[in-house]
Design a protein around this motif. Sequence first.
Motif, mmCIF file in Angstrom:
data_model
loop_
_atom_site.group_PDB
_atom_site.id
_atom_site.type_symbol
_atom_site.label_atom_id
_atom_site.label_comp_id
_atom_site.label_asym_id
_atom_site.label_seq_id
_atom_site.Cartn_x
_atom_site.Cartn_y
_atom_site.Cartn_z
ATOM 1 N N VAL A 42 -2.407 5.995 6.042
ATOM 2 C CA VAL A 42 -3.807 6.089 5.905
ATOM 3 C C VAL A 42 -4.246 7.030 6.747
ATOM 4 C CG1 VAL A 42 -5.654 4.212 6.341
ATOM 5 C CG2 VAL A 42 -3.641 3.326 5.502
ATOM 6 N N ALA A 43 -5.476 7.591 6.375
ATOM 7 C CA ALA A 43 -5.941 8.624 7.515
ATOM 8 C C ALA A 43 -6.471 7.845 8.599
ATOM 9 C CB ALA A 43 -7.102 9.145 6.908
ATOM 10 N N ASP A 44 -6.287 8.319 9.844
ATOM 11 C CA ASP A 44 -6.790 7.660 10.944
ATOM 12 C C ASP A 44 -8.316 7.644 11.191
ATOM 13 O OD1 ASP A 44 -4.413 6.431 12.111
ATOM 14 O OD2 ASP A 44 -3.601 8.548 12.392
ATOM 15 N N ARG A 68 1.796 -4.720 18.269
ATOM 16 C CA ARG A 68 0.118 -4.401 18.198
ATOM 17 C C ARG A 68 -0.370 -4.818 16.807
ATOM 18 N NH1 ARG A 68 -1.127 0.968 17.296
ATOM 19 N NH2 ARG A 68 1.115 1.493 18.313
ATOM 20 N N VAL A 72 2.862 0.718 3.305
ATOM 21 C CA VAL A 72 3.566 1.891 3.440
ATOM 22 C C VAL A 72 2.442 2.983 3.495
ATOM 23 C CG1 VAL A 72 5.709 3.087 2.582
ATOM 24 C CG2 VAL A 72 5.275 0.621 2.064
ATOM 25 N N ALA A 73 1.487 2.870 3.133
ATOM 26 C CA ALA A 73 0.633 4.049 2.957
ATOM 27 C C ALA A 73 0.268 4.717 4.420
ATOM 28 C CB ALA A 73 -1.000 3.495 2.191
ATOM 29 N N THR A 116 0.980 -1.152 0.077
ATOM 30 C CA THR A 116 -0.068 0.034 -0.021
ATOM 31 C C THR A 116 0.900 1.396 -0.067
ATOM 32 O OG1 THR A 116 0.013 0.133 2.417
ATOM 33 C CG2 THR A 116 -1.799 -1.339 1.368
ATOM 34 N N ASP A 143 -7.724 -0.476 10.458
ATOM 35 C CA ASP A 143 -6.214 -0.417 10.416
ATOM 36 C C ASP A 143 -5.810 -1.434 9.452
ATOM 37 O OD1 ASP A 143 -3.548 -0.929 10.894
ATOM 38 O OD2 ASP A 143 -3.732 0.248 12.892
HETATM 39 O O1 C5P Z 1 -0.572 3.529 13.761
HETATM 40 P P1 C5P Z 1 0.137 3.927 12.674
HETATM 41 O O2 C5P Z 1 -0.643 4.558 11.848
HETATM 42 O O3 C5P Z 1 1.348 4.767 13.303
HETATM 43 O O4 C5P Z 1 0.989 2.593 11.933
HETATM 44 C C1 C5P Z 1 1.775 2.835 10.879
HETATM 45 C C2 C5P Z 1 1.589 1.817 9.834
HETATM 46 O O5 C5P Z 1 0.413 1.035 10.016
HETATM 47 C C3 C5P Z 1 1.946 2.005 8.510
HETATM 48 O O6 C5P Z 1 2.760 0.698 8.119
HETATM 49 C C4 C5P Z 1 0.583 2.130 7.861
HETATM 50 O O7 C5P Z 1 0.448 1.884 6.259
HETATM 51 C C5 C5P Z 1 -0.148 1.122 8.766
HETATM 52 N N1 C5P Z 1 -1.657 1.626 8.737
HETATM 53 C C6 C5P Z 1 -2.845 0.975 8.144
HETATM 54 N N2 C5P Z 1 -3.909 1.438 8.387
HETATM 55 C C7 C5P Z 1 -4.200 2.327 9.169
HETATM 56 C C8 C5P Z 1 -3.230 3.008 9.890
HETATM 57 C C9 C5P Z 1 -2.195 2.727 9.614
HETATM 58 O O8 C5P Z 1 -2.361 0.180 7.304
HETATM 59 N N3 C5P Z 1 -5.392 2.722 9.318
#
Ligand code: C5P
Length: 219
Positions: free
Chosen positions: A96-98, A162, A93-94, A14, A127
């Motif tokens: 991603v908007a939390d 986690r 790698v994306a 990603t 996530d």
């Molecule tokens: O929790 P955090 O955003 O810091 O974690 C970063 C990692 O988790 C990255 O590899 C990111 O691509 C992934 N991620 C994800 N989906 C989310 C949040 C983060 O895949 N909603």
Amino acid sequence: ETLKPLAGRTAVVTSGPTHEPIDPVRYIANRSSGRQGHAIAAALARLGADVTLVSGPVTIPDPPGVTTVHVETAQQMLDAATSRLPADIAVMVAAVADWRVASSVGQKIKKQPGEAPPPLMLTENPDILKTVGHHEKRPTLVVGFAAETQDVENNGRAKLARKGADMIVANDVSPGTGIMGGTRNRVKIISAAGVEEWPDLDKSEVAIRLADLIAAKLG
Ligand code: C5P
């Protein structure tokens, strides 16, 4: 062809930001360029892997030798990524908007003279890394990223556990590092084996080293 260490392997990567709609013309996003994720997808492909890149909205071109799927939101990215499982390798790698807007609307929100700005209610996005890391079709090697502005190593270690990842590529994205949106990256590779610190490198060089490391781990 027999020299390519990832021949016969499949990978899902990603990359980029996600866009979370507020209304048809507005969205929430972040400063991710997609450079690092796209470079990793290309590097894995050069080592012979069959790579699917799930990309959020970016301005850089699709990398050569890779199947690129374009998405906008976190939910779409999750669906596209998990639909490619089983796979040998996942590299998430994306940026991603939390959060997404709890109830985005189908019509443009109009500014009303004299009225207070509309409140934005947010809700948590899925996530993707965590979902893939705990999936019944979990890839053999799951790699995540950790963009942090403080305590990079400890946050990376916590994330490893986690998220159910085998490896976390942690970097300091504090303002002034120029990493977010930039062309260079300085990372720490965190795994059960310990922490490896890499020098300041072009993102394409980080990608090549990471692809080599992935190939070595898969044997
Ligand atoms: O929790 P955090 O955003 O810091 O974690 C970063 C990692 O988790 C990255 O590899 C990111 O691509 C992934 N991620 C994800 N989906 C989310 C949040 C983060 O895949 N909603």
